[in-house]
Design a protein around this motif. Sequence first.
Motif, PDB file in Angstrom:
ATOM      1  N   GLU A  90       7.928 -24.439 -39.017  1.00  0.00           N
ATOM      2  CA  GLU A  90       9.293 -24.684 -38.566  1.00  0.00           C
ATOM      3  C   GLU A  90       9.210 -25.742 -37.472  1.00  0.00           C
ATOM      4  O   GLU A  90       8.108 -26.046 -37.001  1.00  0.00           O
ATOM      5  CB  GLU A  90       9.955 -23.396 -38.078  1.00  0.00           C
ATOM      6  CG  GLU A  90       9.211 -22.702 -36.958  1.00  0.00           C
ATOM      7  CD  GLU A  90       9.777 -21.330 -36.634  1.00  0.00           C
ATOM      8  OE1 GLU A  90      10.363 -21.210 -35.544  1.00  0.00           O
ATOM      9  OE2 GLU A  90       9.627 -20.425 -37.455  1.00  0.00           O
ATOM     10  N   PRO A  91      10.334 -26.319 -37.063  1.00  0.00           N
ATOM     11  CA  PRO A  91      10.255 -27.373 -36.053  1.00  0.00           C
ATOM     12  C   PRO A  91       9.529 -26.889 -34.782  1.00  0.00           C
ATOM     13  O   PRO A  91       9.938 -25.917 -34.147  1.00  0.00           O
ATOM     14  CB  PRO A  91      11.714 -27.706 -35.760  1.00  0.00           C
ATOM     15  CG  PRO A  91      12.422 -27.365 -37.029  1.00  0.00           C
ATOM     16  CD  PRO A  91      11.705 -26.141 -37.541  1.00  0.00           C
ATOM     17  N   GLY A  92       8.426 -27.549 -34.476  1.00  0.00           N
ATOM     18  CA  GLY A  92       7.680 -27.251 -33.258  1.00  0.00           C
ATOM     19  C   GLY A  92       6.758 -26.064 -33.328  1.00  0.00           C
ATOM     20  O   GLY A  92       6.078 -25.754 -32.343  1.00  0.00           O
ATOM     21  N   ARG A  93       6.679 -25.385 -34.471  1.00  0.00           N
ATOM     22  CA  ARG A  93       5.846 -24.184 -34.579  1.00  0.00           C
ATOM     23  C   ARG A  93       5.244 -24.068 -35.978  1.00  0.00           C
ATOM     24  O   ARG A  93       5.843 -24.482 -36.963  1.00  0.00           O
ATOM     25  CB  ARG A  93       6.665 -22.925 -34.316  1.00  0.00           C
ATOM     26  CG  ARG A  93       7.242 -22.846 -32.934  1.00  0.00           C
ATOM     27  CD  ARG A  93       7.950 -21.500 -32.729  1.00  0.00           C
ATOM     28  NE  ARG A  93       8.631 -21.447 -31.476  1.00  0.00           N
ATOM     29  CZ  ARG A  93       8.050 -21.245 -30.300  1.00  0.00           C
ATOM     30  NH1 ARG A  93       6.761 -21.076 -30.228  1.00  0.00           N
ATOM     31  NH2 ARG A  93       8.753 -21.210 -29.177  1.00  0.00           N
ATOM     32  N   CYS A  94       4.071 -23.436 -36.016  1.00  0.00           N
ATOM     33  CA  CYS A  94       3.472 -23.121 -37.302  1.00  0.00           C
ATOM     34  C   CYS A  94       2.543 -21.928 -37.127  1.00  0.00           C
ATOM     35  O   CYS A  94       2.214 -21.538 -36.001  1.00  0.00           O
ATOM     36  CB  CYS A  94       2.708 -24.315 -37.877  1.00  0.00           C
ATOM     37  SG  CYS A  94       1.270 -24.771 -36.921  1.00  0.00           S
ATOM     38  N   LEU A  95       2.154 -21.353 -38.240  1.00  0.00           N
ATOM     39  CA  LEU A  95       1.248 -20.217 -38.223  1.00  0.00           C
ATOM     40  C   LEU A  95       0.244 -20.373 -39.358  1.00  0.00           C
ATOM     41  O   LEU A  95       0.628 -20.638 -40.494  1.00  0.00           O
ATOM     42  CB  LEU A  95       2.015 -18.897 -38.398  1.00  0.00           C
ATOM     43  CG  LEU A  95       1.167 -17.623 -38.388  1.00  0.00           C
ATOM     44  CD1 LEU A  95       0.545 -17.389 -37.016  1.00  0.00           C
ATOM     45  CD2 LEU A  95       2.010 -16.434 -38.803  1.00  0.00           C
ATOM     46  N   PHE A  96      -1.041 -20.243 -39.003  1.00  0.00           N
ATOM     47  CA  PHE A  96      -2.125 -20.270 -39.980  1.00  0.00           C
ATOM     48  C   PHE A  96      -2.825 -18.924 -39.976  1.00  0.00           C
ATOM     49  O   PHE A  96      -2.827 -18.218 -38.959  1.00  0.00           O
ATOM     50  CB  PHE A  96      -3.152 -21.357 -39.635  1.00  0.00           C
ATOM     51  CG  PHE A  96      -2.740 -22.728 -40.050  1.00  0.00           C
ATOM     52  CD1 PHE A  96      -3.147 -23.258 -41.259  1.00  0.00           C
ATOM     53  CD2 PHE A  96      -1.935 -23.504 -39.225  1.00  0.00           C
ATOM     54  CE1 PHE A  96      -2.770 -24.523 -41.649  1.00  0.00           C
ATOM     55  CE2 PHE A  96      -1.555 -24.779 -39.602  1.00  0.00           C
ATOM     56  CZ  PHE A  96      -1.969 -25.287 -40.817  1.00  0.00           C
ATOM     57  N   ARG A  97      -3.430 -18.596 -41.111  1.00  0.00           N
ATOM     58  CA  ARG A  97      -4.232 -17.383 -41.252  1.00  0.00           C
ATOM     59  C   ARG A  97      -5.620 -17.782 -41.738  1.00  0.00           C
ATOM     60  O   ARG A  97      -5.771 -18.674 -42.562  1.00  0.00           O
ATOM     61  CB  ARG A  97      -3.593 -16.426 -42.251  1.00  0.00           C
ATOM     62  CG  ARG A  97      -4.376 -15.141 -42.477  1.00  0.00           C
ATOM     63  CD  ARG A  97      -3.690 -14.218 -43.479  1.00  0.00           C
ATOM     64  NE  ARG A  97      -2.325 -13.922 -43.133  1.00  0.00           N
ATOM     65  CZ  ARG A  97      -1.938 -12.982 -42.258  1.00  0.00           C
ATOM     66  NH1 ARG A  97      -2.841 -12.265 -41.632  1.00  0.00           N
ATOM     67  NH2 ARG A  97      -0.666 -12.769 -42.018  1.00  0.00           N
ATOM     68  N   LEU A  98      -6.622 -17.115 -41.170  1.00  0.00           N
ATOM     69  CA  LEU A  98      -8.001 -17.317 -41.605  1.00  0.00           C
ATOM     70  C   LEU A  98      -8.707 -15.977 -41.505  1.00  0.00           C
ATOM     71  O   LEU A  98      -8.707 -15.359 -40.444  1.00  0.00           O
ATOM     72  CB  LEU A  98      -8.721 -18.339 -40.708  1.00  0.00           C
ATOM     73  CG  LEU A  98     -10.215 -18.497 -40.947  1.00  0.00           C
ATOM     74  CD1 LEU A  98     -10.477 -19.245 -42.248  1.00  0.00           C
ATOM     75  CD2 LEU A  98     -10.865 -19.223 -39.781  1.00  0.00           C
ATOM     76  N   ASN A 100      -9.089 -10.765 -39.245  1.00  0.00           N
ATOM     77  CA  ASN A 100      -7.830 -11.347 -39.697  1.00  0.00           C
ATOM     78  C   ASN A 100      -7.309 -12.211 -38.554  1.00  0.00           C
ATOM     79  O   ASN A 100      -6.638 -11.727 -37.661  1.00  0.00           O
ATOM     80  CB  ASN A 100      -6.843 -10.222 -40.051  1.00  0.00           C
ATOM     81  CG  ASN A 100      -5.484 -10.748 -40.420  1.00  0.00           C
ATOM     82  OD1 ASN A 100      -5.323 -11.840 -40.926  1.00  0.00           O
ATOM     83  ND2 ASN A 100      -4.465  -9.942 -40.147  1.00  0.00           N
ATOM     84  N   LEU A 101      -7.666 -13.489 -38.571  1.00  0.00           N
ATOM     85  CA  LEU A 101      -7.337 -14.401 -37.486  1.00  0.00           C
ATOM     86  C   LEU A 101      -5.984 -15.051 -37.740  1.00  0.00           C
ATOM     87  O   LEU A 101      -5.769 -15.654 -38.798  1.00  0.00           O
ATOM     88  CB  LEU A 101      -8.428 -15.468 -37.389  1.00  0.00           C
ATOM     89  CG  LEU A 101      -8.491 -16.296 -36.124  1.00  0.00           C
ATOM     90  CD1 LEU A 101      -8.898 -15.426 -34.931  1.00  0.00           C
ATOM     91  CD2 LEU A 101      -9.482 -17.433 -36.296  1.00  0.00           C
ATOM     92  N   LEU A 102      -5.076 -14.903 -36.796  1.00  0.00           N
ATOM     93  CA  LEU A 102      -3.780 -15.575 -36.851  1.00  0.00           C
ATOM     94  C   LEU A 102      -3.781 -16.663 -35.800  1.00  0.00           C
ATOM     95  O   LEU A 102      -4.085 -16.391 -34.629  1.00  0.00           O
ATOM     96  CB  LEU A 102      -2.637 -14.595 -36.583  1.00  0.00           C
ATOM     97  CG  LEU A 102      -2.445 -13.487 -37.603  1.00  0.00           C
ATOM     98  CD1 LEU A 102      -1.307 -12.569 -37.182  1.00  0.00           C
ATOM     99  CD2 LEU A 102      -2.178 -14.076 -38.979  1.00  0.00           C
ATOM    100  N   VAL A 103      -3.446 -17.875 -36.205  1.00  0.00           N
ATOM    101  CA  VAL A 103      -3.465 -19.014 -35.292  1.00  0.00           C
ATOM    102  C   VAL A 103      -2.068 -19.632 -35.259  1.00  0.00           C
ATOM    103  O   VAL A 103      -1.603 -20.182 -36.257  1.00  0.00           O
ATOM    104  CB  VAL A 103      -4.520 -20.048 -35.707  1.00  0.00           C
ATOM    105  CG1 VAL A 103      -4.552 -21.195 -34.715  1.00  0.00           C
ATOM    106  CG2 VAL A 103      -5.891 -19.389 -35.807  1.00  0.00           C
ATOM    107  N   SER A 104      -1.417 -19.499 -34.124  1.00  0.00           N
ATOM    108  CA  SER A 104      -0.065 -20.036 -33.963  1.00  0.00           C
ATOM    109  C   SER A 104      -0.124 -21.330 -33.180  1.00  0.00           C
ATOM    110  O   SER A 104      -0.804 -21.424 -32.159  1.00  0.00           O
ATOM    111  CB  SER A 104       0.834 -19.018 -33.253  1.00  0.00           C
ATOM    112  OG  SER A 104       0.289 -18.672 -31.992  1.00  0.00           O
TER     113      SER A 104
END
Length: 156
Positions: free
Chosen positions: A33-41, A99-103
């Motif tokens: 979304e504008p200015g934000r994201c979320l990745f999973r690894l 379960n790594l969440l990277v914001s």
Amino acid sequence: MASLNPEYVKAVRELLKEAPYFNLIGMVMESLEPGRCLFRLETARRHLQPFGMAHGGALASVLDAACFWSAFSQLEQGDALTTTDLKINYLAPAPPGLNLLVSGESIKTGRTLCLSQARAEDGDTGGLIAFATSTLMIMDYPAGSGFQELPLKFIG
């Protein structure tokens, strides 16, 4: 303020799913979304250094991606980015099976530079594993990058 076109977000997620390096590392964009994201690894055997924890380079890759895409999501269509610096604080080990969440969050977008930050957290406990800041330089799309074929970036 204009919002990201859902078709654009879908196309970006598909593009990243097919990107060889993202595939090799196993990182997946969950949201943009504008200015934000979320990745999973999910840390796996392929990420481990000799002492059994995820290598800092694997974490750096997903932190860099989160910084990049949070800033990129705010740029005008036709603008591209490249990372000029990435500063990481590793705060806890990342064992296999994590379960790594990277914001990622865009802090400031200027005329030529952007500043972003990213947090890598244990998706189960919320514990902070690593924190990064990144400066990125705005530039024109490189020829043949595939970004020219993406749908309209913003709507509204």
